[in-house]
Scaffold this motif. Structure first.
Motif, PDB file in Angstrom:
ATOM      1  N   ILE A  36       0.835  -1.197   0.000  1.00  0.00           N
ATOM      2  CA  ILE A  36       0.000   0.000   0.000  1.00  0.00           C
ATOM      3  C   ILE A  36       0.873   1.252   0.000  1.00  0.00           C
ATOM      4  CG2 ILE A  36      -1.733   1.262   1.352  1.00  0.00           C
ATOM      5  CD1 ILE A  36      -2.710  -1.487   2.337  1.00  0.00           C
ATOM      6  N   ALA A  37       2.083   1.138   0.551  1.00  0.00           N
ATOM      7  CA  ALA A  37       2.955   2.309   0.657  1.00  0.00           C
ATOM      8  C   ALA A  37       4.411   1.907   0.439  1.00  0.00           C
ATOM      9  CB  ALA A  37       2.785   2.954   2.029  1.00  0.00           C
ATOM     10  N   LEU A  38       5.222   2.913   0.146  1.00  0.00           N
ATOM     11  CA  LEU A  38       6.675   2.759   0.034  1.00  0.00           C
ATOM     12  C   LEU A  38       7.333   3.665   1.061  1.00  0.00           C
ATOM     13  CD1 LEU A  38       7.052   3.221  -3.831  1.00  0.00           C
ATOM     14  CD2 LEU A  38       7.258   1.077  -2.600  1.00  0.00           C
ATOM     15  N   ALA A  39       8.460   3.226   1.597  1.00  0.00           N
ATOM     16  CA  ALA A  39       9.213   4.097   2.498  1.00  0.00           C
ATOM     17  C   ALA A  39       9.641   5.321   1.705  1.00  0.00           C
ATOM     18  CB  ALA A  39      10.433   3.361   3.045  1.00  0.00           C
ATOM     19  N   ALA A  40       9.595   6.497   2.329  1.00  0.00           N
ATOM     20  CA  ALA A  40       9.851   7.746   1.612  1.00  0.00           C
ATOM     21  C   ALA A  40      11.337   8.080   1.575  1.00  0.00           C
ATOM     22  CB  ALA A  40       9.063   8.883   2.250  1.00  0.00           C
ATOM     23  N   ASN A  41      12.126   7.250   0.879  1.00  0.00           N
ATOM     24  CA  ASN A  41      13.536   7.592   0.677  1.00  0.00           C
ATOM     25  C   ASN A  41      13.716   8.072  -0.766  1.00  0.00           C
ATOM     26  OD1 ASN A  41      13.799   5.275  -0.985  1.00  0.00           O
ATOM     27  ND2 ASN A  41      14.267   4.006   0.799  1.00  0.00           N
ATOM     28  N   GLU A  42      14.901   8.551  -1.089  1.00  0.00           N
ATOM     29  CA  GLU A  42      15.124   9.176  -2.401  1.00  0.00           C
ATOM     30  C   GLU A  42      14.904   8.208  -3.562  1.00  0.00           C
ATOM     31  OE1 GLU A  42      15.216  12.293  -4.586  1.00  0.00           O
ATOM     32  OE2 GLU A  42      15.450  12.444  -2.410  1.00  0.00           O
ATOM     33  N   GLY A  43      15.357   6.975  -3.424  1.00  0.00           N
ATOM     34  CA  GLY A  43      15.183   5.986  -4.491  1.00  0.00           C
ATOM     35  C   GLY A  43      13.717   5.676  -4.750  1.00  0.00           C
ATOM     36  N   ASN A  44      12.966   5.510  -3.678  1.00  0.00           N
ATOM     37  CA  ASN A  44      11.536   5.220  -3.832  1.00  0.00           C
ATOM     38  C   ASN A  44      10.772   6.414  -4.389  1.00  0.00           C
ATOM     39  OD1 ASN A  44      11.673   2.574  -3.016  1.00  0.00           O
ATOM     40  ND2 ASN A  44      11.175   3.015  -0.886  1.00  0.00           N
ATOM     41  N   ARG A  45      11.206   7.623  -4.065  1.00  0.00           N
ATOM     42  CA  ARG A  45      10.541   8.814  -4.620  1.00  0.00           C
ATOM     43  C   ARG A  45      10.685   8.844  -6.131  1.00  0.00           C
ATOM     44  NH1 ARG A  45      12.642  12.901  -0.034  1.00  0.00           N
ATOM     45  NH2 ARG A  45      11.137  12.296   1.544  1.00  0.00           N
ATOM     46  N   ARG A  46      11.888   8.555  -6.622  1.00  0.00           N
ATOM     47  CA  ARG A  46      12.107   8.539  -8.070  1.00  0.00           C
ATOM     48  C   ARG A  46      11.300   7.419  -8.729  1.00  0.00           C
ATOM     49  NH1 ARG A  46      17.419   7.578  -7.717  1.00  0.00           N
ATOM     50  NH2 ARG A  46      18.158   9.084  -6.227  1.00  0.00           N
ATOM     51  N   ARG A  47      11.333   6.244  -8.099  1.00  0.00           N
ATOM     52  CA  ARG A  47      10.595   5.097  -8.633  1.00  0.00           C
ATOM     53  C   ARG A  47       9.094   5.382  -8.657  1.00  0.00           C
ATOM     54  NH1 ARG A  47      10.204  -0.229  -5.164  1.00  0.00           N
ATOM     55  NH2 ARG A  47       8.121  -0.744  -5.843  1.00  0.00           N
ATOM     56  N   PHE A  48       8.616   6.052  -7.631  1.00  0.00           N
ATOM     57  CA  PHE A  48       7.186   6.306  -7.541  1.00  0.00           C
ATOM     58  C   PHE A  48       6.732   7.331  -8.567  1.00  0.00           C
ATOM     59  CE2 PHE A  48       3.406   8.391  -5.929  1.00  0.00           C
ATOM     60  CZ  PHE A  48       2.582   7.280  -5.851  1.00  0.00           C
ATOM     61  N   GLU A  49       7.563   8.285  -8.902  1.00  0.00           N
ATOM     62  CA  GLU A  49       7.190   9.292  -9.907  1.00  0.00           C
ATOM     63  C   GLU A  49       6.826   8.613 -11.227  1.00  0.00           C
ATOM     64  OE1 GLU A  49       6.492  12.482  -9.697  1.00  0.00           O
ATOM     65  OE2 GLU A  49       6.830  12.259  -7.551  1.00  0.00           O
ATOM     66  N   GLU A  50       7.514   7.519 -11.551  1.00  0.00           N
ATOM     67  CA  GLU A  50       7.188   6.781 -12.773  1.00  0.00           C
ATOM     68  C   GLU A  50       5.832   6.088 -12.644  1.00  0.00           C
ATOM     69  OE1 GLU A  50      10.464   4.141 -13.287  1.00  0.00           O
ATOM     70  OE2 GLU A  50      11.920   5.761 -13.372  1.00  0.00           O
ATOM     71  N   GLU A  51       5.518   5.598 -11.444  1.00  0.00           N
ATOM     72  CA  GLU A  51       4.259   4.896 -11.217  1.00  0.00           C
ATOM     73  C   GLU A  51       3.069   5.856 -11.076  1.00  0.00           C
ATOM     74  OE1 GLU A  51       4.450   2.338  -7.848  1.00  0.00           O
ATOM     75  OE2 GLU A  51       6.270   1.335  -8.528  1.00  0.00           O
ATOM     76  N   ARG A  52       3.344   7.081 -10.713  1.00  0.00           N
ATOM     77  CA  ARG A  52       2.281   8.039 -10.413  1.00  0.00           C
ATOM     78  C   ARG A  52       1.296   8.203 -11.573  1.00  0.00           C
ATOM     79  NH1 ARG A  52       1.896  12.610  -6.958  1.00  0.00           N
ATOM     80  NH2 ARG A  52       4.089  12.384  -6.446  1.00  0.00           N
ATOM     81  N   ARG A  53       1.807   8.297 -12.780  1.00  0.00           N
ATOM     82  CA  ARG A  53       0.962   8.479 -13.956  1.00  0.00           C
ATOM     83  C   ARG A  53      -0.022   7.307 -14.094  1.00  0.00           C
ATOM     84  NH1 ARG A  53       4.957   9.375 -16.626  1.00  0.00           N
ATOM     85  NH2 ARG A  53       5.230   7.374 -17.632  1.00  0.00           N
ATOM     86  N   GLN A  54       0.487   6.090 -13.934  1.00  0.00           N
ATOM     87  CA  GLN A  54      -0.371   4.912 -14.037  1.00  0.00           C
ATOM     88  C   GLN A  54      -1.407   4.889 -12.915  1.00  0.00           C
ATOM     89  OE1 GLN A  54       2.523   1.833 -13.844  1.00  0.00           O
ATOM     90  NE2 GLN A  54       3.121   2.025 -15.997  1.00  0.00           N
ATOM     91  N   ILE A  55      -1.007   5.263 -11.716  1.00  0.00           N
ATOM     92  CA  ILE A  55      -1.924   5.279 -10.576  1.00  0.00           C
ATOM     93  C   ILE A  55      -3.022   6.311 -10.791  1.00  0.00           C
ATOM     94  CG2 ILE A  55      -2.115   5.890  -8.140  1.00  0.00           C
ATOM     95  CD1 ILE A  55       0.602   4.539  -7.731  1.00  0.00           C
ATOM     96  N   GLU A  56      -2.659   7.484 -11.305  1.00  0.00           N
ATOM     97  CA  GLU A  56      -3.663   8.526 -11.562  1.00  0.00           C
ATOM     98  C   GLU A  56      -4.670   8.076 -12.616  1.00  0.00           C
ATOM     99  OE1 GLU A  56      -1.336  11.951 -12.517  1.00  0.00           O
ATOM    100  OE2 GLU A  56      -0.942  12.414 -10.409  1.00  0.00           O
ATOM    101  N   GLN A  57      -4.202   7.367 -13.645  1.00  0.00           N
ATOM    102  CA  GLN A  57      -5.108   6.867 -14.680  1.00  0.00           C
ATOM    103  C   GLN A  57      -6.052   5.814 -14.113  1.00  0.00           C
ATOM    104  OE1 GLN A  57      -2.435   5.532 -17.717  1.00  0.00           O
ATOM    105  NE2 GLN A  57      -2.176   7.582 -18.617  1.00  0.00           N
ATOM    106  N   SER A  58      -5.513   4.893 -13.311  1.00  0.00           N
ATOM    107  CA  SER A  58      -6.371   3.849 -12.745  1.00  0.00           C
ATOM    108  C   SER A  58      -7.350   4.450 -11.734  1.00  0.00           C
ATOM    109  CB  SER A  58      -5.549   2.733 -12.108  1.00  0.00           C
ATOM    110  OG  SER A  58      -4.900   3.182 -10.941  1.00  0.00           O
ATOM    111  N   ALA A  59      -6.925   5.464 -10.990  1.00  0.00           N
ATOM    112  CA  ALA A  59      -7.822   6.125 -10.041  1.00  0.00           C
ATOM    113  C   ALA A  59      -8.962   6.820 -10.782  1.00  0.00           C
ATOM    114  CB  ALA A  59      -7.051   7.130  -9.190  1.00  0.00           C
ATOM    115  N   ALA A  60      -8.645   7.429 -11.915  1.00  0.00           N
ATOM    116  CA  ALA A  60      -9.692   8.085 -12.711  1.00  0.00           C
ATOM    117  C   ALA A  60     -10.686   7.054 -13.250  1.00  0.00           C
ATOM    118  CB  ALA A  60      -9.066   8.860 -13.864  1.00  0.00           C
TER     119      ALA A  60
END
Length: 149
Positions: A36-60
């Motif tokens: 459900i969540a990722l630890a908020a470190n620098e590597g995960n922040r970068r990785r999550f930015e790539e996933e964000r677009r897909q998550i926003e589309q699925s949420a819509a």
């Protein structure tokens, strides 16, 4: 408190993509192992930015499906015929599982957990039962409980 990045919407905590502070045990024992969540470190922040677009589309898409289901449920009512004693008190009750089962008979598939009832219905009458299909979509369903002849 530790900071985590939510990958999914969590009721009373935040929406997908938000960075929230939670207790360490909650993050370590539930949020992170369940994905459900990722630890908020620098590597995960970068990785999550790539996933964000897909998550926003699925949420819509989820919000659109929830809105469509809410419009289908709008104005709909269901009726239960139950045995009742003096004063309109039911022998038994009408629960969220009963409501979900009745909707299933009418062709609407709805999980009983989205039906927001604090207590089962134990009296005759008309009730507006809130449904939480999506955090942004909360229609009401009219439930009639009438006495058996």
């Amino acid at each position: 408190m530790v900071e985590v990045i939510l990958r999914k919407d969590v009721a009373d905590l935040g929406l997908a993509g938000e960075m929230v502070s939670v207790r360490p045990g909650y993050a370590r024992n539930y949020l992170i192992p369940q994905g459900i969540a990722l630890a908020a470190n620098e590597g995960n922040r970068r990785r999550f930015e790539e996933e964000r677009r897909q998550i926003e589309q699925s949420a819509a898409r989820e919000r659109e499906a929830a809105t469509q289901l809410a419009s289908e449920l709008e104005g709909r009512s269901i009726t239960f015929v139950r045995r009742a004693g003096e004063g309109g008190r039911l022998f038994g009750s009408v629960t969220s599982a009963d409501i979900a089962e009745e909707l299933e008979k009418e062709g609407v598939s709805l999980d009983r957990r989205v039906i927001r009832m604090d207590d089962p219905i134990k009296d005759l009458g008309v009730y507006d039962i809130p449904l939480r299909i999506h955090p942004d979509v909360e229609p009401a369903l009219k439930v009639w409980v009438i006495a058996e002849e």
